[in-house]
Design a protein around this motif. Sequence first.
Motif, PDB file in Angstrom:
ATOM      1  N   SER A 217       0.806  -1.263   0.025  1.00  0.00           N
ATOM      2  CA  SER A 217       0.183  -0.003   0.010  1.00  0.00           C
ATOM      3  C   SER A 217       0.774   1.250  -0.141  1.00  0.00           C
ATOM      4  O   SER A 217       1.872   1.337   0.686  1.00  0.00           O
ATOM      5  CB  SER A 217      -0.871   0.026   1.252  1.00  0.00           C
ATOM      6  OG  SER A 217      -1.939  -1.114   1.070  1.00  0.00           O
ATOM      7  N   ARG A 218       0.514   2.216  -0.748  1.00  0.00           N
ATOM      8  CA  ARG A 218       1.118   3.448  -0.626  1.00  0.00           C
ATOM      9  C   ARG A 218       0.194   4.767  -0.306  1.00  0.00           C
ATOM     10  O   ARG A 218      -1.121   4.475  -0.237  1.00  0.00           O
ATOM     11  CB  ARG A 218       1.303   3.814  -2.375  1.00  0.00           C
ATOM     12  CG  ARG A 218       2.004   2.838  -2.929  1.00  0.00           C
ATOM     13  CD  ARG A 218       2.231   2.963  -4.398  1.00  0.00           C
ATOM     14  NE  ARG A 218       3.068   2.193  -5.221  1.00  0.00           N
ATOM     15  CZ  ARG A 218       3.010   1.884  -6.567  1.00  0.00           C
ATOM     16  NH1 ARG A 218       2.084   2.710  -7.211  1.00  0.00           N
ATOM     17  NH2 ARG A 218       3.663   0.941  -7.113  1.00  0.00           N
ATOM     18  N   GLU A 219       1.048   5.750   0.266  1.00  0.00           N
ATOM     19  CA  GLU A 219       0.377   6.882   0.749  1.00  0.00           C
ATOM     20  C   GLU A 219      -0.705   7.296   0.113  1.00  0.00           C
ATOM     21  O   GLU A 219      -1.717   7.869   0.589  1.00  0.00           O
ATOM     22  CB  GLU A 219       1.435   7.832   1.136  1.00  0.00           C
ATOM     23  CG  GLU A 219       2.368   7.561   2.301  1.00  0.00           C
ATOM     24  CD  GLU A 219       3.534   6.787   1.690  1.00  0.00           C
ATOM     25  OE1 GLU A 219       4.651   6.522   2.463  1.00  0.00           O
ATOM     26  OE2 GLU A 219       3.424   6.414   0.426  1.00  0.00           O
ATOM     27  N   SER A 220      -0.759   7.449  -1.306  1.00  0.00           N
ATOM     28  CA  SER A 220      -1.535   7.983  -2.300  1.00  0.00           C
ATOM     29  C   SER A 220      -2.931   6.958  -2.443  1.00  0.00           C
ATOM     30  O   SER A 220      -3.956   7.476  -3.050  1.00  0.00           O
ATOM     31  CB  SER A 220      -1.045   8.061  -3.511  1.00  0.00           C
ATOM     32  OG  SER A 220      -0.426   6.990  -4.118  1.00  0.00           O
ATOM     33  N   ASP A 221      -3.055   6.008  -1.861  1.00  0.00           N
ATOM     34  CA  ASP A 221      -4.032   4.921  -2.124  1.00  0.00           C
ATOM     35  C   ASP A 221      -5.263   5.562  -1.490  1.00  0.00           C
ATOM     36  O   ASP A 221      -5.092   6.008  -0.386  1.00  0.00           O
ATOM     37  CB  ASP A 221      -3.665   3.494  -1.510  1.00  0.00           C
ATOM     38  CG  ASP A 221      -2.590   2.906  -2.576  1.00  0.00           C
ATOM     39  OD1 ASP A 221      -2.543   3.166  -3.771  1.00  0.00           O
ATOM     40  OD2 ASP A 221      -2.375   1.870  -1.919  1.00  0.00           O
ATOM     41  N   GLU A 222      -6.413   5.251  -2.216  1.00  0.00           N
ATOM     42  CA  GLU A 222      -7.638   5.669  -1.285  1.00  0.00           C
ATOM     43  C   GLU A 222      -7.953   4.578  -0.075  1.00  0.00           C
ATOM     44  O   GLU A 222      -7.658   3.629  -0.216  1.00  0.00           O
ATOM     45  CB  GLU A 222      -8.770   5.407  -2.419  1.00  0.00           C
ATOM     46  CG  GLU A 222     -10.066   5.820  -1.632  1.00  0.00           C
ATOM     47  CD  GLU A 222     -11.355   5.714  -2.603  1.00  0.00           C
ATOM     48  OE1 GLU A 222     -12.316   6.165  -2.200  1.00  0.00           O
ATOM     49  OE2 GLU A 222     -11.000   5.250  -3.560  1.00  0.00           O
TER      50      GLU A 222
ATOM     51  N   THR B 169       8.769   3.490  -0.105  1.00  0.00           N
ATOM     52  CA  THR B 169       9.866   4.516  -0.920  1.00  0.00           C
ATOM     53  C   THR B 169       9.548   5.981  -0.212  1.00  0.00           C
ATOM     54  O   THR B 169      10.706   6.660  -0.325  1.00  0.00           O
ATOM     55  CB  THR B 169       9.166   4.549  -2.308  1.00  0.00           C
ATOM     56  OG1 THR B 169       9.136   2.934  -2.789  1.00  0.00           O
ATOM     57  CG2 THR B 169      10.015   5.181  -3.241  1.00  0.00           C
ATOM     58  N   LEU B 170       8.574   6.449  -0.006  1.00  0.00           N
ATOM     59  CA  LEU B 170       8.523   7.848   0.300  1.00  0.00           C
ATOM     60  C   LEU B 170       9.435   8.402   1.603  1.00  0.00           C
ATOM     61  O   LEU B 170      10.536   9.114   1.539  1.00  0.00           O
ATOM     62  CB  LEU B 170       7.252   8.326   0.505  1.00  0.00           C
ATOM     63  CG  LEU B 170       7.015   9.851   1.267  1.00  0.00           C
ATOM     64  CD1 LEU B 170       7.705  10.723   0.464  1.00  0.00           C
ATOM     65  CD2 LEU B 170       5.754  10.185   1.282  1.00  0.00           C
TER      66      LEU B 170
END
Length: 272
Positions: free
Chosen positions: A121-126, A249-250
Motif C-alpha cells: 500500500s502507498r500513501e496515495s491509495d484511497e 519508498t517515500l
Amino acid sequence: MTSILLTGATGLVGSRLLPRLLDAGHDCRALVRGEAAVPPGATAVRGDLSDPDALAPAVTGVDAIVHLAARFRTDDEDAIWRANLDGTRNLIAAAEANAPAARFVMASTSNVYDAGTPRPSRESDECTPTAAYPASKVAAEQLLRESRLTWAILRLPFVYGDGDGHLEAMPALAIRFGLHPAHTYSVAHHRDVMIAVGIALSGAMDGRIVNLADDAPVSVFEMAELAGSPIEGSTEPLTNPWSGRMDTTLVRELGFRPTVPSIRAAAREGIL
C-alpha cells in the motif's frame, strides 16, 4: 532542543518513545490521566483528550505535538470514535487556539489500507476501512489535513521491541482475528519509530502522509515462533498476500534508514 507535548505517553509506543525523546535532548511534556508516572526529566500534564479545558495549558508554549494516543482492540466502537476522532478534534482545536505555530505529528496505522490492495500500500491509495479503529484514524487524519496547523502523519505498522509484549501477543491475535499463518505484515522496531518521529519533527515530512516500516515484512507464523509460542502452519492459499504490507519508498526518500532492518536482526541483537 524542541519543546514537545506527547499524547499516549503511557501506551505501547509512547512509553518507549518518551525516554528516547528525552535522551535526544528534547523538553517533553506528557499528557497523562490520573496519577500515571512519567520518566525523570519529563513533565506530567494531568488531563484527557476528552477535556478541552485541560488541553489549552498542555499545548501552550510547545514547539511540537506528537499525538500517539488512540483506542483500539476493544468491542466498544463508540469509545474508539470518541478517543480517536473526538479526542484528536479537541487537540487540534487547542493547538490552533494556543500553539498555532507548533508542528503537529500524528501517528496513524497501516490498518487504514484496503485489504484488496494489488501491491504494498502507498500513501496515495484511497482508504475506505469499515472497522471502527482504522475508520476513526482515517477521519482523524482528515481533520488534521484540513486544519490550519503544520502537520505530518506517520502510518505505523506492527511496532515491536524493547520487551513491550506486542510480539508475544501475536499468537492470541492470530486466533482472535483468524490470521493466516503465512500472512505477512510490515513491522518496525521502537528504535526506528523514534528515528522517523525525529525526521517528522525536523519538518521534512510537513504536509505529508508517510508510511513507516523496516526492510523485511514478516509472517504471522514467524512472529509467533519468535515470540516462543509457535502456531500451526497452513497450505491454504492466502486471500491477498499484499494485505498488511506498506510501500516505504517515500520515507526512504525523506532520509529514513532502519537501524533494525528486520525482526530477525532484532532477535540476534536481543532487543525483541
